[in-house]
Scaffold this active site. Structure first.
Site, mmCIF file in Angstrom:
data_model
loop_
_atom_site.group_PDB
_atom_site.id
_atom_site.type_symbol
_atom_site.label_atom_id
_atom_site.label_comp_id
_atom_site.label_asym_id
_atom_site.label_seq_id
_atom_site.Cartn_x
_atom_site.Cartn_y
_atom_site.Cartn_z
ATOM 1 N N ASN A 85 0.875 -1.168 0.000
ATOM 2 C CA ASN A 85 0.000 0.000 0.000
ATOM 3 C C ASN A 85 0.916 1.223 0.000
ATOM 4 O OD1 ASN A 85 -1.923 1.917 0.501
ATOM 5 N ND2 ASN A 85 -2.854 0.831 2.225
ATOM 6 N N LYS A 133 3.216 0.719 3.186
ATOM 7 C CA LYS A 133 2.780 -0.248 4.211
ATOM 8 C C LYS A 133 2.739 -1.612 3.543
ATOM 9 C CE LYS A 133 -0.465 2.859 6.347
ATOM 10 N NZ LYS A 133 -1.888 3.066 6.312
ATOM 11 N N ARG A 169 -2.382 -2.217 -3.624
ATOM 12 C CA ARG A 169 -3.600 -1.420 -3.540
ATOM 13 C C ARG A 169 -3.452 -0.274 -4.543
ATOM 14 N NH1 ARG A 169 -5.884 1.560 1.812
ATOM 15 N NH2 ARG A 169 -7.829 2.245 0.904
ATOM 16 N N HIS A 196 -12.546 3.202 -1.107
ATOM 17 C CA HIS A 196 -12.647 2.293 0.054
ATOM 18 C C HIS A 196 -13.299 0.971 -0.333
ATOM 19 C CE1 HIS A 196 -12.496 6.023 2.841
ATOM 20 N NE2 HIS A 196 -11.315 5.417 2.872
ATOM 21 N N ARG A 238 -9.790 16.749 4.392
ATOM 22 C CA ARG A 238 -10.530 17.035 3.149
ATOM 23 C C ARG A 238 -11.936 17.513 3.509
ATOM 24 N NH1 ARG A 238 -9.628 11.148 0.800
ATOM 25 N NH2 ARG A 238 -7.965 10.789 2.283
ATOM 26 N N GLY A 257 -10.909 3.511 11.645
ATOM 27 C CA GLY A 257 -10.371 3.893 12.961
ATOM 28 C C GLY A 257 -11.390 4.585 13.849
ATOM 29 N N ILE A 258 -12.164 5.514 13.287
ATOM 30 C CA ILE A 258 -13.168 6.234 14.091
ATOM 31 C C ILE A 258 -14.396 5.350 14.307
ATOM 32 C CG2 ILE A 258 -14.663 8.274 14.179
ATOM 33 C CD1 ILE A 258 -12.594 9.697 12.334
ATOM 34 N N ASN A 260 -13.763 2.585 16.871
ATOM 35 C CA ASN A 260 -13.278 2.907 18.223
ATOM 36 C C ASN A 260 -13.981 4.031 18.960
ATOM 37 O OD1 ASN A 260 -10.942 1.066 18.248
ATOM 38 N ND2 ASN A 260 -10.250 2.329 16.535
ATOM 39 N N GLU A 319 -8.231 -4.246 4.841
ATOM 40 C CA GLU A 319 -8.055 -4.099 3.395
ATOM 41 C C GLU A 319 -6.912 -4.975 2.891
ATOM 42 O OE1 GLU A 319 -8.089 -0.135 4.656
ATOM 43 O OE2 GLU A 319 -9.325 0.554 2.985
HETATM 44 P P1 ADP Z 1 -6.684 5.728 7.766
HETATM 45 O O1 ADP Z 1 -7.865 6.262 7.014
HETATM 46 O O2 ADP Z 1 -5.459 6.556 7.618
HETATM 47 O O3 ADP Z 1 -6.476 4.225 7.596
HETATM 48 P P2 ADP Z 1 -7.693 5.002 10.390
HETATM 49 O O4 ADP Z 1 -8.771 4.128 9.838
HETATM 50 O O5 ADP Z 1 -6.593 4.364 11.161
HETATM 51 O O6 ADP Z 1 -7.063 5.950 9.296
HETATM 52 O O7 ADP Z 1 -8.418 6.083 11.324
HETATM 53 C C1 ADP Z 1 -7.704 7.109 11.934
HETATM 54 C C2 ADP Z 1 -8.690 7.952 12.744
HETATM 55 O O8 ADP Z 1 -9.277 7.117 13.746
HETATM 56 C C3 ADP Z 1 -8.042 9.124 13.466
HETATM 57 O O9 ADP Z 1 -8.826 10.281 13.333
HETATM 58 C C4 ADP Z 1 -8.044 8.662 14.910
HETATM 59 O O10 ADP Z 1 -8.098 9.738 15.827
HETATM 60 C C5 ADP Z 1 -9.321 7.870 14.937
HETATM 61 N N1 ADP Z 1 -9.371 7.011 16.130
HETATM 62 C C6 ADP Z 1 -8.614 5.930 16.426
HETATM 63 N N2 ADP Z 1 -8.940 5.469 17.664
HETATM 64 C C7 ADP Z 1 -9.913 6.275 18.138
HETATM 65 C C8 ADP Z 1 -10.672 6.338 19.338
HETATM 66 N N3 ADP Z 1 -10.479 5.470 20.330
HETATM 67 N N4 ADP Z 1 -11.595 7.315 19.454
HETATM 68 C C9 ADP Z 1 -11.796 8.216 18.486
HETATM 69 N N5 ADP Z 1 -11.127 8.207 17.326
HETATM 70 C C10 ADP Z 1 -10.194 7.259 17.156
#
Ligand code: ADP
Length: 402
Positions: free
Chosen positions: A13, A20, A96, A184, A245, A334-335, A338, A385
């Protein structure tokens, strides 16, 4: 390839200054094992670094090394892999690739013709494609015997209905390929395959919205496995508000910036790809965790979080309308995976759509976070992915059918 023969697949990637990677050993059906993963960072900059971890997350390699270009980075990676037992044989490399244009709706074996087509597509994704092409060329040059596959982030969405793809622009512009592609796709495919595989065939049926919320963020509407619509468009800059963005903009804003502020293409790209979104609104950070931690003290951080969630809620409504209703909502990225707070804000006041969260399950990031009385099943799922790239690559090698 016999279905029981394990293939050793490297997934790549590539970004502008980083690569990565993951190494999988997997069979055409069944077994798949992650052996190694890691990254090469600061390519073309001072202080290059190469880190690899084993399947358990233990660091097995950490080296500061000059990484002049993608060539040097991939040589270092493939050279190192040949010295460790897991990596001494690489059957294929799966890349990718962000954009496959109108032509590619499935994974492709990489050859000279495909590389030429990717070159033609650079204006569609100038931020990403040049680095991806460099990585492909670097592997071909140093390891011509290794088969390579291109796995497109746009492929999943190519079969959306035409009405979801067309912009309200003159037909001659559409005919040049200026349409909604969506991105995505590898993440959406993975989520659907997990729903089918681990949760059960029925779980992947019906009307689903998948919200991939990471630094890049988008949503996709899927009906019985078929793509219906998505928030990203011609480029990954459109749709939802993202880390840097802006998401969807009135096109008149761009005309204003050109006419009144004299901005050129590079300045616009810098503004719209790197300075806007959560970072631009808050003036503090592009990172959701940072912003959530400052929500009570910094009104601009609070506004950025609120806008992110509000726009996602509006898009969820729009995609539910496109589907004619909603059965399942999946949060990932990530968001999405989590942040209970973001999920709660997005789902707030959506009882009319049949969405009701269970506060405790949401707080615990449980696999199902909807209330037992909710008409819509709301799930939290971890995306992957990389394994999707490896699966596509092994199937292409094995059967010629991705
Ligand atoms: P990418 O699109 O680069 O792959 P990720 O899917 O890893 O990114 O997502 C990164 C985002 O996820 C960041 O904004 C990070 O702050 C958010 N994030 C990760 N863990 C948490 C959490 N526990 N609470 C809120 N946001 C989180």
């Amino acid at each position: 390839m016999a279905s029981n023969e394990l293939k050793h697949i490297l997934t790549v990637n590539s970004g502008s200054s980083s690569i990565k990677f993951s190494l999988y050993h997997l069979g055409l059906y069944g077994y798949e094992g992650l052996k190694l993963s890691g990254r090469l960072e600061r390519i073309g900059l001072e202080g290059g670094i190469f880190i690899a971890r084993d399947a358990g997350g233990k660091t097995v390699k950490e080296e500061r090394a000059p990484l002049h270009d993608h060539d040097a980075a991939l040589k270092l990676l493939l050279g190192w892999l040949s010295t460790v037992p897991e990596g001494e044989r690489i059957d294929a490399v799966g890349h990718r690739v962000v954009h496959g244009g109108v032509k590619y709706s499935r994974t492709q074996a990489i050859d000279a013709e495909l590389l030429d087509t990717l070159g033609v597509l650079i204006p569609f994704a100038p931020e990403h494609l040049p680095h991806e092409i460099k990585a492909i060329e670097a592997v071909s040059k140093s390891f011509p015997e290794i088969a390579q596959a291109a796995c497109f982030d746009t492929a999943f969405h190519r079969n959306m209905p035409e009405v979801a793809k067309v912009y309200g622009l003159p037909a001659r512009i559409r005919d040049e390929g200026v349409v909604r592609y969506g991105f995505h796709g590898l993440s959406y495919e993975y989520i659907l395959s997990e729903l089918k595989g681990s949760v059960g065939e029925k779980a992947a049926g019906g009307r689903i919205v998948i919200a991939h919320l990471g630094n890049g963020a988008s949503m996709a509407a899927v009906n019985n496995g078929r793509p219906v619509d998505t928030t990203m468009g011609f480029t990954p800059s459109g749709g939802l508000v993202m880390s840097t963005r802006p998401g969807d903009l009135d096109p008149g804003v761009v005309v204003y910036l050109v006419r009144e502020k004299g901005m050129n293409a590079e300045e616009l790209s810098e503004l719209l790809d790197h300075r806007s979104g959560l970072l631009g609104i808050s003036g503090i950070s592009p990172d959701m965790r940072d912003l959530l931690s400052k929500i009570d003290d910094e009104p601009r951080a609070a506004l950025a979080v609120e806008l992110f969630c509000y726009q996602a809620r509006k898009s969820l409504g729009a995609l539910s309308a496109a589907l004619g209703g909603l059965d399942t909502l999946v949060f990932t990225g990530g968001i999405g995976e989590n942040s209970p707070e973001v999920r709660e804000r997005i789902c707030r006041d959506l009882e009319f759509l049949g969405i009701a969260l269970d506060t405790k399950k949401n707080a615990a990031n449980a696999p199902v976070i909807s209330h037992y009385k909710s008409h819509v099943l709301v799930r939290v799922m971890k995306t992957n992915e990389e394994v999707m790239i490896a699966r596509h690559t092994v199937r292409l090698l094995g059967e010629g059918v991705p």
